[in-house]
Design an enzyme around this catalytic site. Structure first.
Site, PDB file in Angstrom:
ATOM      1  N   ASP A 181      45.038  48.604  35.360  1.00 55.64           N
ATOM      2  CA  ASP A 181      46.024  47.741  36.012  1.00 55.64           C
ATOM      3  C   ASP A 181      46.392  46.615  35.042  1.00 55.64           C
ATOM      4  O   ASP A 181      45.518  46.049  34.398  1.00 55.64           O
ATOM      5  CB  ASP A 181      45.433  47.162  37.300  1.00 55.64           C
ATOM      6  CG  ASP A 181      46.483  46.526  38.187  1.00 55.64           C
ATOM      7  OD1 ASP A 181      47.160  45.572  37.735  1.00 55.64           O
ATOM      8  OD2 ASP A 181      46.621  46.958  39.338  1.00 55.64           O
ATOM      9  N   GLY A 194      50.263  44.795  51.780  1.00 57.10           N
ATOM     10  CA  GLY A 194      50.187  44.344  50.394  1.00 57.10           C
ATOM     11  C   GLY A 194      50.752  45.320  49.379  1.00 57.10           C
ATOM     12  O   GLY A 194      50.610  45.122  48.177  1.00 57.10           O
ATOM     13  N   HIS A 246      48.970  54.871  45.571  1.00 63.52           N
ATOM     14  CA  HIS A 246      47.987  54.653  44.518  1.00 63.52           C
ATOM     15  C   HIS A 246      46.717  54.050  45.102  1.00 63.52           C
ATOM     16  O   HIS A 246      46.752  53.403  46.139  1.00 63.52           O
ATOM     17  CB  HIS A 246      48.532  53.754  43.404  1.00 63.52           C
ATOM     18  CG  HIS A 246      49.070  52.429  43.862  1.00 63.52           C
ATOM     19  ND1 HIS A 246      50.281  52.287  44.516  1.00 63.52           N
ATOM     20  CD2 HIS A 246      48.555  51.185  43.757  1.00 63.52           C
ATOM     21  CE1 HIS A 246      50.491  51.008  44.778  1.00 63.52           C
ATOM     22  NE2 HIS A 246      49.447  50.314  44.340  1.00 63.52           N
ATOM     23  N   HIS A 292      43.485  51.641  44.108  1.00 64.52           N
ATOM     24  CA  HIS A 292      42.886  50.684  43.177  1.00 64.52           C
ATOM     25  C   HIS A 292      41.398  50.987  43.086  1.00 64.52           C
ATOM     26  O   HIS A 292      40.743  51.170  44.118  1.00 64.52           O
ATOM     27  CB  HIS A 292      43.057  49.249  43.704  1.00 64.52           C
ATOM     28  CG  HIS A 292      44.468  48.794  43.813  1.00 64.52           C
ATOM     29  ND1 HIS A 292      45.080  48.031  42.849  1.00 64.52           N
ATOM     30  CD2 HIS A 292      45.390  48.983  44.787  1.00 64.52           C
ATOM     31  CE1 HIS A 292      46.314  47.769  43.218  1.00 64.52           C
ATOM     32  NE2 HIS A 292      46.530  48.338  44.395  1.00 64.52           N
TER      33      HIS A 292
END
Length: 115
Positions: free
Chosen positions: A29, A92, A99, A101
């Site tokens: 990220d 969010g 995806h 995280h």
């Protein structure tokens, strides 16, 4: 389609890849919320979990198993890690390509992970 993650999949935007298969891509990220922070995406564009269908079940399973593999590759599997999938604006989600995280590298408290 003007999806940043689709552009990363196509190689139009560079990324720091962690893991890749025919169906899944994982990369670091660019705005990490933890010492270790990677994203795991299906190469197929699915806007969010709300748009995922029964036909995507196997692919979504691959994404989760890839997240486990990424945690191993990045050395956080033993100490523990968090998987987050944000859905919709209130959840969010900022990039509308599903995806996960993968976060770790420290004891995780209340993180605000957008993406």
């Amino acid at each position: 389609m003007d999806c940043i993650f689709c552009k990363i999949v196509k190689g139009e935007i560079p990324s720091r890849k962690v893991y890749e298969t025919d169906n899944v891509l994982a990369f670091h990220d660019i705005q990490p919320a933890a010492p270790t922070h990677a994203l795991v995406i299906p190469k197929k564009h699915i806007a969010s979990m709300n748009e995922a269908g029964e036909e995507d079940a196997e692919l979504l399973g691959e994404v989760l198993l890839a997240a486990k593999r990424v945690a191993e590759e990045l050395g956080i599997a033993e100490s523990g890690y968090r998987l987050i999938n944000n859905v919709g604006s209130d959840g969010g989600q900022v990039v509308y390509h599903i995806h996960v995280h993968v976060l770790g590298g420290e004891k995780l408290g209340g993180l605000n992970v957008r993406g």
